[in-house]
Design a protein around this motif. Structure first.
Motif, mmCIF file in Angstrom:
data_model
loop_
_atom_site.group_PDB
_atom_site.id
_atom_site.type_symbol
_atom_site.label_atom_id
_atom_site.label_comp_id
_atom_site.label_asym_id
_atom_site.label_seq_id
_atom_site.Cartn_x
_atom_site.Cartn_y
_atom_site.Cartn_z
ATOM 1 N N GLN A 47 12.096 3.704 13.581
ATOM 2 C CA GLN A 47 11.727 3.689 12.039
ATOM 3 C C GLN A 47 9.789 3.886 12.821
ATOM 4 N N MET A 48 9.172 4.231 13.824
ATOM 5 C CA MET A 48 8.563 4.082 13.940
ATOM 6 C C MET A 48 8.535 5.486 14.212
ATOM 7 N N ARG A 49 9.188 6.230 15.586
ATOM 8 C CA ARG A 49 8.735 7.486 15.975
ATOM 9 C C ARG A 49 8.506 8.778 15.261
ATOM 10 N N PRO A 50 8.799 8.438 13.734
ATOM 11 C CA PRO A 50 8.560 9.679 13.333
ATOM 12 C C PRO A 50 6.367 9.134 13.636
ATOM 13 N N TYR A 51 6.072 8.337 13.196
ATOM 14 C CA TYR A 51 5.110 8.130 12.983
ATOM 15 C C TYR A 51 4.153 8.214 14.284
ATOM 16 N N ASP A 111 -4.640 7.961 12.875
ATOM 17 C CA ASP A 111 -4.328 8.705 12.001
ATOM 18 C C ASP A 111 -3.880 8.787 10.476
ATOM 19 N N ALA A 112 -4.312 7.444 9.717
ATOM 20 C CA ALA A 112 -3.549 7.360 8.228
ATOM 21 C C ALA A 112 -3.459 8.836 7.426
ATOM 22 N N SER A 113 -4.575 9.953 7.985
ATOM 23 C CA SER A 113 -4.540 11.021 6.801
ATOM 24 C C SER A 113 -2.663 12.026 7.316
ATOM 25 N N ALA A 114 -2.480 11.335 8.914
ATOM 26 C CA ALA A 114 -1.393 12.103 9.056
ATOM 27 C C ALA A 114 -0.294 11.733 8.122
ATOM 28 N N VAL A 115 0.047 10.681 6.712
ATOM 29 C CA VAL A 115 0.828 9.966 6.097
ATOM 30 C C VAL A 115 0.542 10.384 4.846
ATOM 31 N N PRO A 116 1.548 10.924 3.758
ATOM 32 C CA PRO A 116 0.992 10.497 2.714
ATOM 33 C C PRO A 116 0.925 9.586 1.651
ATOM 34 N N LEU A 117 -0.646 9.136 0.457
ATOM 35 C CA LEU A 117 -1.091 8.809 0.397
ATOM 36 C C LEU A 117 -0.399 7.195 -0.322
ATOM 37 N N GLN A 118 1.037 7.902 -0.764
ATOM 38 C CA GLN A 118 1.495 6.828 -1.398
ATOM 39 C C GLN A 118 2.339 6.027 -0.507
#
Length: 232
Positions: free
Chosen positions: A139-143, A161-168
């Motif tokens: 589950q962690m690999r994409p992040y 980098d939290a911006s690499a993930v959609p806000l929701q």
């Protein structure tokens, strides 16, 4: 005659004290020894398996070895004990005892290095932590690949980098990172406990921290010793 007996008695007392000191020295050696090479080999194995599971998206659940029931062995017939020779103790001299104590001491001092050639990683606690870590790794690999998360210098995961993930999805990522870190810390603790040295947890964690980074795929982010983010 009295002087000879007194001298012999004092010699035996000195040898007894020497034996006690050697035994104490051996015990101290066991307590302070940390098998760095064995920890590195174990870290290489575990980290490699976790990265492999993450890449394949599969989980291989390690299981504890199955112990077969011991075979029933018929008791050996009793053999009458031979009577000890009455002069056996009298033949012992201080030189004999000193040689025996030295041999025993050196054997005791060398035993910790041999016993720690490999760390025990077969306990149920270690096996469960490894299986859970492999499951979370998929589950962690994409992040990791997107740069949303990276490795810290102390063997844990942090959001890079939290911006690499959609806000929701950011709240879910924080929970996943927290769960991953709890599993990592449990793994380090379980390895230390399985080897009878809870005090080794910090050293084991540091060994794994270096291995997570050194074996990380290209493009993963990590923190150096100064806390600065770098990309492999």
């Amino acid at each position: 005659m009295m002087k000879q007996a007194l001298l012999k008695n004092r010699t035996w007392q000195a040898l007894l004290m020497l034996g006690m000191l050697m035994g104490l020295s051996a015990c101290v050696t066991v307590n302070i020894y940390f098998p760095a090479a064995a920890a590195k080999r174990l870290a290489d194995q575990v980290v490699g398996e976790v990265y492999k599971a993450a890449a394949h998206g599969a989980v291989s659940t390690p299981t504890a070895p199955t112990l077969s029931a011991p075979a029933q062995v018929a008791p050996a017939p009793a053999v009458p004990a031979a009577a000890p020779a009455p002069s056996a103790f009298e033949r012992l001299t201080p030189a004999h005892v000193a040689g025996y104590l030295l041999a025993t001491s050196f054997s005791a001092l060398s035993t910790p290095a041999e016993a720690a050639a490999d760390l025990n990683a077969s306990s149920p606690g270690v096996q469960a932590a490894r299986a859970q870590l492999e499951s979370i790794a998929a589950q962690m690999r994409p992040y990791f690949e997107s740069g949303a998360v990276g490795w810290t210098a102390n063997g844990l995961v942090a959001i890079h980098d939290a911006s690499a993930v959609p806000l929701q999805a950011r709240a879910g990522l924080s929970g996943l990172v927290s769960s991953n870190n709890s599993t990592l810390q449990n793994l380090y603790q379980q390895i230390a406990n399985a080897n009878g040295h809870p005090d080794w947890e910090g050293q084991i964690q540091q060994t794994f921290a270096q291995t997570w980074i050194s074996k990380a795929p290209a493009g993963y982010w990590y923190q150096n010793a100064s806390g600065q983010w770098q990309k492999k």
